[in-house]
Design a protein around this motif. Structure first.
Motif, PDB file in Angstrom:
ATOM      1  N   UNK A  22       0.837  -1.195   0.000  1.00  0.00           N
ATOM      2  CA  UNK A  22       0.000   0.000   0.000  1.00  0.00           C
ATOM      3  C   UNK A  22       0.874   1.247   0.000  1.00  0.00           C
ATOM      4  N   UNK A  23       0.287   2.349  -0.434  1.00  0.00           N
ATOM      5  CA  UNK A  23       1.010   3.615  -0.402  1.00  0.00           C
ATOM      6  C   UNK A  23       1.096   4.123   1.029  1.00  0.00           C
ATOM      7  N   UNK A  42       9.788  14.888   9.781  1.00  0.00           N
ATOM      8  CA  UNK A  42       8.723  14.254   9.003  1.00  0.00           C
ATOM      9  C   UNK A  42       7.692  13.711   9.979  1.00  0.00           C
ATOM     10  N   UNK A  43       6.444  13.773   9.560  1.00  0.00           N
ATOM     11  CA  UNK A  43       5.348  13.240  10.364  1.00  0.00           C
ATOM     12  C   UNK A  43       4.644  12.175   9.531  1.00  0.00           C
ATOM     13  N   UNK A  44       4.661  10.962  10.016  1.00  0.00           N
ATOM     14  CA  UNK A  44       3.937   9.894   9.319  1.00  0.00           C
ATOM     15  C   UNK A  44       2.440  10.183   9.432  1.00  0.00           C
ATOM     16  N   UNK A  45       1.737   9.906   8.356  1.00  0.00           N
ATOM     17  CA  UNK A  45       0.286  10.064   8.359  1.00  0.00           C
ATOM     18  C   UNK A  45      -0.348   8.732   7.976  1.00  0.00           C
ATOM     19  N   UNK A  46      -1.571   8.562   8.385  1.00  0.00           N
ATOM     20  CA  UNK A  46      -2.300   7.368   7.983  1.00  0.00           C
ATOM     21  C   UNK A  46      -2.911   7.579   6.608  1.00  0.00           C
ATOM     22  N   UNK A  47      -2.861   6.565   5.781  1.00  0.00           N
ATOM     23  CA  UNK A  47      -3.498   6.627   4.475  1.00  0.00           C
ATOM     24  C   UNK A  47      -4.968   6.276   4.668  1.00  0.00           C
ATOM     25  N   UNK A  48      -5.844   7.261   4.506  1.00  0.00           N
ATOM     26  CA  UNK A  48      -7.264   7.031   4.744  1.00  0.00           C
ATOM     27  C   UNK A  48      -7.979   6.414   3.543  1.00  0.00           C
ATOM     28  N   UNK A  49      -7.265   6.196   2.452  1.00  0.00           N
ATOM     29  CA  UNK A  49      -7.896   5.576   1.273  1.00  0.00           C
ATOM     30  C   UNK A  49      -8.057   4.081   1.519  1.00  0.00           C
ATOM     31  N   UNK A  50      -9.285   3.633   1.649  1.00  0.00           N
ATOM     32  CA  UNK A  50      -9.532   2.206   1.837  1.00  0.00           C
ATOM     33  C   UNK A  50      -9.955   1.537   0.539  1.00  0.00           C
ATOM     34  N   UNK A  51     -10.357   2.337  -0.447  1.00  0.00           N
ATOM     35  CA  UNK A  51     -10.811   1.764  -1.718  1.00  0.00           C
ATOM     36  C   UNK A  51      -9.664   1.362  -2.628  1.00  0.00           C
ATOM     37  N   UNK A  52      -8.559   2.098  -2.655  1.00  0.00           N
ATOM     38  CA  UNK A  52      -7.401   1.737  -3.468  1.00  0.00           C
ATOM     39  C   UNK A  52      -6.112   2.201  -2.829  1.00  0.00           C
ATOM     40  N   UNK A  53      -5.848   1.708  -1.639  1.00  0.00           N
ATOM     41  CA  UNK A  53      -4.647   2.108  -0.897  1.00  0.00           C
ATOM     42  C   UNK A  53      -3.367   1.659  -1.589  1.00  0.00           C
ATOM     43  N   UNK A  54      -3.475   0.751  -2.547  1.00  0.00           N
ATOM     44  CA  UNK A  54      -2.287   0.285  -3.273  1.00  0.00           C
ATOM     45  C   UNK A  54      -1.822   1.308  -4.309  1.00  0.00           C
ATOM     46  N   UNK A  55      -2.700   2.243  -4.712  1.00  0.00           N
ATOM     47  CA  UNK A  55      -2.264   3.228  -5.703  1.00  0.00           C
ATOM     48  C   UNK A  55      -2.851   4.625  -5.475  1.00  0.00           C
ATOM     49  N   UNK A  56      -3.340   4.894  -4.284  1.00  0.00           N
ATOM     50  CA  UNK A  56      -3.850   6.217  -3.938  1.00  0.00           C
ATOM     51  C   UNK A  56      -3.569   6.470  -2.450  1.00  0.00           C
ATOM     52  N   UNK A  57      -3.503   7.753  -2.097  1.00  0.00           N
ATOM     53  CA  UNK A  57      -3.367   8.086  -0.677  1.00  0.00           C
ATOM     54  C   UNK A  57      -4.184   9.324  -0.370  1.00  0.00           C
ATOM     55  N   UNK A  58      -4.513   9.469   0.878  1.00  0.00           N
ATOM     56  CA  UNK A  58      -5.199  10.652   1.358  1.00  0.00           C
ATOM     57  C   UNK A  58      -4.795  10.860   2.815  1.00  0.00           C
TER      58      UNK A  58
END
Length: 147
Positions: A22-23, A42-58
């Motif tokens: 996942x991204x 740097x601050x790590x963030x959670x990727x809130x994209x659950x529909x396509x976390x393999x090629x998108x991030x939010x």
């Protein structure tokens, strides 16, 4: 020019390896001066994209607000963002461009190759978002200096 300490550079690349396939995504805090951006944290963030976390991030708005508060405490600004591209080049995509809105910020992308041992960070590139609005925005290649 994006200036980043070796330790932080290694951490953002490791983040991409850890979240593979996942991204990953995160926020860069630092200072801008002319054509130079210096990363201090740097601050790590959670990727809130659950529909396509393999090629998108939010990044959730709450995390952006928290990053701004953290930066303010440290006398730093949000100077960029980073994310990984699992099994894709470290080049911005049409989606990356469409979703980029922080002008003057660096957008750092790390390619993570799954043909390596469980996902290995290979190439990291940075792109500066220039312009004043949606009609004239552009990504410009930004050299990275590891300090």
């Amino acid at each position: 020019m994006l200036k980043i300490p070796q330790l932080l550079y290694d951490q953002l690349r490791a983040h991409g390896e850890e979240t593979y396939p996942h991204e990953c995504c995160g926020i860069l805090l630092g200072k801008s001066s002319g054509d130079s951006i210096t990363v201090h944290q740097i601050l790590r963030a959670g990727n809130t994209r659950t529909d396509s976390a393999h090629n998108r991030y939010n990044i959730a708005p709450q995390e952006l607000i928290q990053a701004q508060r953290e930066g303010r405490k440290l006398g730093l600004d949000i100077v960029g963002f980073y994310h990984s591209h699992p099994d894709h080049p470290a080049q911005w995509s049409v989606t990356d461009f469409a979703e980029a809105h922080w002008f003057g910020c660096a957008y750092v992308i790390t390619a993570v190759d799954g043909d390596k041992i469980n996902g290995e960070a290979t190439i990291t590139n940075s792109f500066l978002l220039t312009g004043t609005g949606e009609e004239d925005k552009a990504f410009v290649n930004q050299p990275i200096e590891i300090t």
